[in-house]
Each structure stands twice: as C-alpha cells, then as structure tokens.
Design an enzyme around this catalytic site. Structure first.
Site, short mmCIF file in Angstrom:
data_model
loop_
_atom_site.label_atom_id
_atom_site.label_comp_id
_atom_site.label_asym_id
_atom_site.label_seq_id
_atom_site.Cartn_x
_atom_site.Cartn_y
_atom_site.Cartn_z
CB SER A 127 -0.86 -0.01 1.27
OG SER A 127 -1.44 1.25 1.47
CE1 TYR A 152 -4.13 -2.70 5.33
CE2 TYR A 152 -3.75 -0.34 5.13
CZ TYR A 152 -3.90 -1.58 4.55
OH TYR A 152 -3.81 -1.70 3.18
CE LYS A 156 -1.53 -4.57 3.33
NZ LYS A 156 -1.68 -5.91 2.76
#
Ligand code: UDP
Length: 342
Positions: A127, A152, A156
């Site tokens: 991302s 979150y 990544k």
C-alpha cells in the site's frame, strides 16, 4: 498447459477482480480464502463473467499447519498472489494484535510454504501507506518508507521488510511488491465489487452508500489542508486497472527478467481532492450529495499521488480507465447491491 496460480484472498475486492483477469488470460486459478471478509457467492459471479469457476480452498493462513497442508495439495502452482489480509484502518487501531497476527503470520506461513514446495514467485499486496507523509510529489518508489499512523499501515511496512530480508537470503523466490494508491470502482459487468461489511472507512463506498440512502451524510474530514480547495488529495485508481497490473507483474516474474525483489507504485499519477470527488460523483449520479465539513481525521496526510514511470517502464503497465469510469462503476455496483443483487 495452463499455469496454475494461487490467489490468497481471491474472494475479496481486489482479489476477485484479479482472478477474473487471470482466468481471462488463460491461467488456472486456485483461491485460498478464510471468508472472514468475503463470501462464497463470488465464485458463481466469477463463473458468470468468465465461464470458469475457480478452485477454492477455505483456509486460515494464520495457521502454519493448515497453510502447509493446503500448499502441499497445490504444489504444482507457479506463483502466489497474496491478497489475504485485514484492511480496516480504524479497526486496526482498536485491535492491533489481530492485525499483526493476521497480516504478518499469513505472509510468513505463505512464504515458508512456498519455500517448502518450490513455488518460486510471489506478488505482495502492499500500500502507498508505507510512504507515511511523503515530502515530494509525485511519490517515487525510492521515497523512504515511514512508520504509519495505523497498525494496518505498519503491517504493510513490516511485510515489505520481511520480504526484503527474505529475498536477501537467496531464498530462490522472486517477489514483486505492489503499492496500491486508492482503489475504487467495480467490474463493468456490475456483478463484482467491494462488499461492505461494516460502515466503510474509505471515501468512495461512503459516498455511494450516502447517495443510496444507506448512510445519512458524508463527513468531509477537514478543509484546512494546504491543497487547492483545502481537502486532501489522493490518487484514485480503477480496481480493474489494478487487476491488470497484477497480470503484468506475474508475467514479469514468470519471464526471463525476473528479479529477487521489485517494488512498484500502482496509481494513475493524478490527484483529486475530496471535494472534487464529490463534484465528480454528483455529475455522474445526477443528484446532490448530502455532506458536511468536519474536523480532520487523525493520521490523514494532505496529498498523495504516484509517480507511474517505473511501472510503465518495467511492467509495461499504466492505468487506462478514467475517473468517470471509476465513479460510474462504483455507483452501478452500489445500486445493484441495493436492488438486492444475490
Ligand atoms: N474521507 C472523508 N470522509 C470519509 C472518508 C474519507 O472526508 O468518510 C477523506 C479522507 O480524509 C481522505 C480521503 O477521503 O482525505 C480518502 O480517504 P480514504 O480513507 O478513502 O483513503 P486513505 O485515507 O487511505 O487515502
């Protein structure tokens, strides 16, 4: 002979669109999914669109035993496209351990199982959040990665670090990590799109649900950013363009020019503000959207848009669908859901 590709999280939003692209390009697809945020009906939709129902294995990739077993059954696969992950930013702030456990264990178990079964290629769903609050626009892949505001985002970033260490260890597995900007839109058939489970965090599903009367009002998080109209700028990209980028990445990995680790931005290179998105939606839907300006959302950065040069040069890929296509397909999908699409 068809090449067999494992798609983890293949029942999800980006995963299901990618499965369709792969099937349409004559790959044999097997989906591994725990159905924690998706639905088996998607397999029938994929069949309706492509004529082929992909193989499916329900598996929890957090479990190393279960992962080992399912990979052994499909050890004749050529590559893994690893979408399976939790993705709700706000939920990750409330439940960080769930995010680290799910997103990182599943990656580690998948890589280990690939190693054990000599499945030599891996595409990772990363991302643009790994860039944090970048200092230069457009963002190039060599911009430093930064700690994220959310667990979150940190999963990544950490996942990319794991992949770097892993490929540096002469693992014999080649990896492409794809950094998505803001995926929106839905398949042109109107049969596949993002299935909302809870109240959406993201702008586009929030807009379409407000217009459909499911939500009352869109809250615009801040209009005092240093941007043209004060609202934050993002690089929205059509999910089918993203799916096609995965195909190109796969072709590179399976071809002669495969490298141990490569990283690419997937965006259009165009930035739109929140207010521009609202205006564009109103033009497409032909009705006014109920919205209100409110306080900034913690963690939001003023501006993000991709440099697309590397993906164009190396993968021979660039996004081709317009903002109008993105919004129109999102809106059609929302309306189909409200009509009770089964
Ligand atoms: N946004 C907003 N209201 C919402 C959801 C999002 O104003 O209900 C804004 C948000 O502040 C950001 C942009 O829309 O500037 C895109 O947000 P999204 O969560 O979709 O993506 P991300 O923040 O991950 O780029």
């Amino acid at each position: 002979m068809q090449e067999k590709i494992i798609v983890t999280g293949g029942c999800g939003y980006i995963g299901s669109h990618t499965v369709i692209t792969l099937i349409n390009h004559n790959y044999e697809v097997v989906i591994f999914d725990d159905l924690s945020n998706s639905n088996l009906k998607i397999l029938d939709r994929i069949q309706k669109i492509t004529g082929i129902k992909p193989h499916f294995e329900q598996v929890d990739l957090k479990s190393s035993e279960a992962t080992h077993a399912v990979f052994k059954t499909h050890k004749d696969s050529k590559a893994v496209i690893h979408f399976a992950a939790h993705k709700a930013v706000a939920e990750s702030i409330h439940n960080p351990l769930m995010y680290y456990q799910n997103n990182l264990f599943s990656l580690i178990n998948t890589l280990k199982a690939q190693q054990d079964n000599s499945i030599k290629h891996h595409i990772f769903s990363s991302s643009a959040t790994v860039y944090g609050n970048p200092s230069q626009m457009p963002i190039t892949e060599d911009a430093p990665t930064q700690r994220s505001f959310s667990p979150y985002g940190n999963t990544k970033k950490m996942a990319e670090e794991i992949l770097e260490d892993f490929t540096n260890s002469q693992s014999d597995i080649s990896v492409i990590s794809l950094r998505y900007f803001n995926p929106i839109g839905a398949h042109e058939s109107g049969q596949i799109g993002e299935f909302p489970t809870a109240i959406p965090n993201n702008l586009m599903p929030y807009i379409t649900q407000t217009a459909a009367g499911v939500l009352e009002k869109l809250m615009v998080f801040g209009n005092d950013y240093p941007t043209k109209d004060g609202t934050p700028i993002r690089d929205y990209i059509h999910v089918v363009d993203l799916a096609e980028a995965h195909l190109k990445a796969l072709q590179r990995l399976l071809g002669p020019k495969s490298q141990p680790l490569e990283v690419f931005n997937l965006g259009t290179g165009n930035g739109y503000s929140v207010l521009e998105m609202i205006k564009a939606f109103e033009a497409v839907s032909g009705s006014l959207l109920n919205y209100e300006i409110t306080d900034r959302r913690p963690g939001d950065v003023p501006e993000m848009f991709a440099s697309t040069a590397l993906a164009k040069q190396v993968l021979n890929w660039e996004a081709s669908r317009s903002l109008h296509d993105m919004i129109q397909s999102s809106w059609t999908w929302e309306q189909n859901l409200r009509k009770g699409l089964k």
